[in-house]
Design a protein around this motif. Sequence first.
Motif, PDB file in Angstrom:
ATOM      1  N   HIS A   1       4.462   5.700  -5.226  1.00  0.00           N
ATOM      2  CA  HIS A   1       4.538   5.736  -6.686  1.00  0.00           C
ATOM      3  C   HIS A   1       3.624   6.849  -7.229  1.00  0.00           C
ATOM      4  O   HIS A   1       4.001   7.589  -8.138  1.00  0.00           O
ATOM      5  CB  HIS A   1       4.121   4.365  -7.231  1.00  0.00           C
ATOM      6  CG  HIS A   1       4.191   4.290  -8.707  1.00  0.00           C
ATOM      7  ND1 HIS A   1       5.387   4.247  -9.402  1.00  0.00           N
ATOM      8  CD2 HIS A   1       3.214   4.281  -9.647  1.00  0.00           C
ATOM      9  CE1 HIS A   1       5.140   4.208 -10.690  1.00  0.00           C
ATOM     10  NE2 HIS A   1       3.823   4.227 -10.869  1.00  0.00           N
TER      11      HIS A   1
ATOM     12  N   GLN B   1       0.841  -1.212   0.000  1.00  0.00           N
ATOM     13  CA  GLN B   1       0.000   0.000   0.000  1.00  0.00           C
ATOM     14  C   GLN B   1       0.869   1.252   0.000  1.00  0.00           C
ATOM     15  O   GLN B   1       0.595   2.225  -0.685  1.00  0.00           O
ATOM     16  CB  GLN B   1      -0.867   0.013   1.251  1.00  0.00           C
ATOM     17  CG  GLN B   1      -2.205  -0.665   1.085  1.00  0.00           C
ATOM     18  CD  GLN B   1      -2.977  -0.536   2.379  1.00  0.00           C
ATOM     19  OE1 GLN B   1      -2.529  -0.994   3.433  1.00  0.00           O
ATOM     20  NE2 GLN B   1      -4.136   0.092   2.315  1.00  0.00           N
TER      21      GLN B   1
ATOM     22  N   HIS C   1       2.474   1.783  -3.354  1.00  0.00           N
ATOM     23  CA  HIS C   1       1.495   2.323  -4.307  1.00  0.00           C
ATOM     24  C   HIS C   1       1.352   3.835  -4.113  1.00  0.00           C
ATOM     25  O   HIS C   1       1.423   4.604  -5.072  1.00  0.00           O
ATOM     26  CB  HIS C   1       0.163   1.609  -4.083  1.00  0.00           C
ATOM     27  CG  HIS C   1      -0.956   2.131  -4.920  1.00  0.00           C
ATOM     28  ND1 HIS C   1      -1.032   1.922  -6.270  1.00  0.00           N
ATOM     29  CD2 HIS C   1      -2.030   2.903  -4.594  1.00  0.00           C
ATOM     30  CE1 HIS C   1      -2.107   2.523  -6.750  1.00  0.00           C
ATOM     31  NE2 HIS C   1      -2.735   3.130  -5.747  1.00  0.00           N
ATOM     32  N   SER C   2       1.197   4.259  -2.846  1.00  0.00           N
ATOM     33  CA  SER C   2       1.052   5.696  -2.558  1.00  0.00           C
ATOM     34  C   SER C   2       2.303   6.457  -2.990  1.00  0.00           C
ATOM     35  O   SER C   2       2.222   7.523  -3.596  1.00  0.00           O
ATOM     36  CB  SER C   2       0.864   5.933  -1.067  1.00  0.00           C
ATOM     37  OG  SER C   2      -0.459   5.800  -0.713  1.00  0.00           O
TER      38      SER C   2
END
Length: 505
Positions: free
Chosen positions: A145, A139, A142-143
């Motif tokens: 990125h 998670q 993802h953030s």
Amino acid sequence: MFFHLFRYLAGCIIGATLYLALLRVIASIARRNAVQKYRCQAPAAYPHKDPFFGLDSVRDAICAAKARSSIARQIHQYAQYGSTFSSKFFTTPVISTIEPENVKAVLSTHFEDYSVGSRRKEAFFPLLGRSIFQVDGPQWKHSRHLLQSCFARDQVDDLQVLDVHVSKLINALPTNGAMVDLGDWFPRLTADVTTACFFGHTIDSLGNDSLSFGAEFVKAIHDAQDGCEERWKIGVFAKVVPQREFYRNVKRIHDFMDQHIETAIASFNSSSRISKDNKAQQDRHVFLHDLREVTDDRQVLRDELLTIFIASVDTSAAVLTNLFFVLAKRPDIWQLLRNEVAPLSGGKPDIDQLQSMRYHQYCLKESLRLHPIALSNSRTAYKDTILPRGGGADYQSPVFVAKGTMVAFGIAAMHRSKSLWGEDADEFRPERWGNEKQSWKFIPFNGGPRVCIGERFAMNLTTYTLVRLVQSFHSLESQDDGDWVEGAHLACTSHNGAKVILRAS
Ligand code: HEM
């Protein structure tokens, strides 16, 4: 029938108990092997009065924060118990350290072994939800990125937007000998710049005559952050202690953000009406717009934007306020800064000139060393792991870190350690940076994969502001007779602001 059921249940319970006991035995054998293999030794132990929950230490930390002596307490603790020591924080075992090698292990070489910790997540959840600051593993990746494109070099090195707001600040400051508290003005600057760059729509608090503009929102942000810190300190009790005012502030902030997001989206949607003047702004990656390409979920938009806002505004303003508090008492340093900008002959620096202003950067680093914005930080071990130093009588042996242990590092104490920085560690001496190399003893922005994503943006913002103020004012006189006093907010800023008189060049 009943008897069979009873026998079956009893069998299940006995089986589960034996299985758990077996797991514990296996874990304790693995731990003993690891301790032997790496020759681990225990660190010094904090002498708790309450050996079960360590409540004495929690109470002392709260009292020190109230008395504005958290830095002094931290330094005192490491002087008394050594550079690495163990303690308790409620039921959580804690290892506190100021060993740069340990900091490097936690933040970089053993990064995968640690999480930001459930205590922090729970404390900040009502305010920040599940934003980048609050998550781990996939998670978090993802953030991170998602945010990356907005922090690319060509984005953060673009000084145009910065210049608009710094110029507004300079025009707003009095030059008639009136006293001004720069600590009131820097948060307005950083809020305007942050919203312009990341939301695509500035809140323009500097363009508004009244100093009280946005004050309610800014106060709510401060109070809510204090509330989160309090929740962090009281741990499990946060679930039972009523926090009506905290939740009221959180609601105020969320309402404000929601409204601002809608305004920013509306202005983005009408981009066909962009004037030429706005072109530079529109060419930037705006975080809100990038994020909207991926999700329209208003809660995700708000969580991430609010995190950027909080991570950027108070921290950058605190650095400037702390630095100007010191500079106002050091006309010798102000003059050296003036000498460095002289070759520009009053012209605005471009990014290459800005980054070649060595002495300006030394001053900012020295401010971040002596007055770090985060006084301490911590991580929690996901699994059994090792710290390279801190065990045994000489603190040199590796230390075993059991799964669930919190490793806390005292940034303020490490930044002022005489054994790491020399006998003048307590002095503001920018020149020291001429001989310093990048190292783990200086971590104002953290380090490793989770290093502050806004570091370069923050350094450009603060250096550019410093250069332009140095160019615009030939002198800066302190109106505060006292020493720097730590503020009690999450971003540690001068409690008494930076009260000065400015004289125009
Ligand atoms: C001088 C100003 C700043 C200081 C001292 C600072 C310091 C820090 C520190 C110590 C962390 C690590 C927190 C942790 O993981 O426990 C951090 C993370 C972060 N900072 Fe900054 N920061 C500053 C400015 C900014 C700015 C300007 C932005 C954005 C515009 C920003 C955005 C972030 C974000 C999003 C994270 C989380 C990164 C992650 O978890 O991957 N910061 N900052």
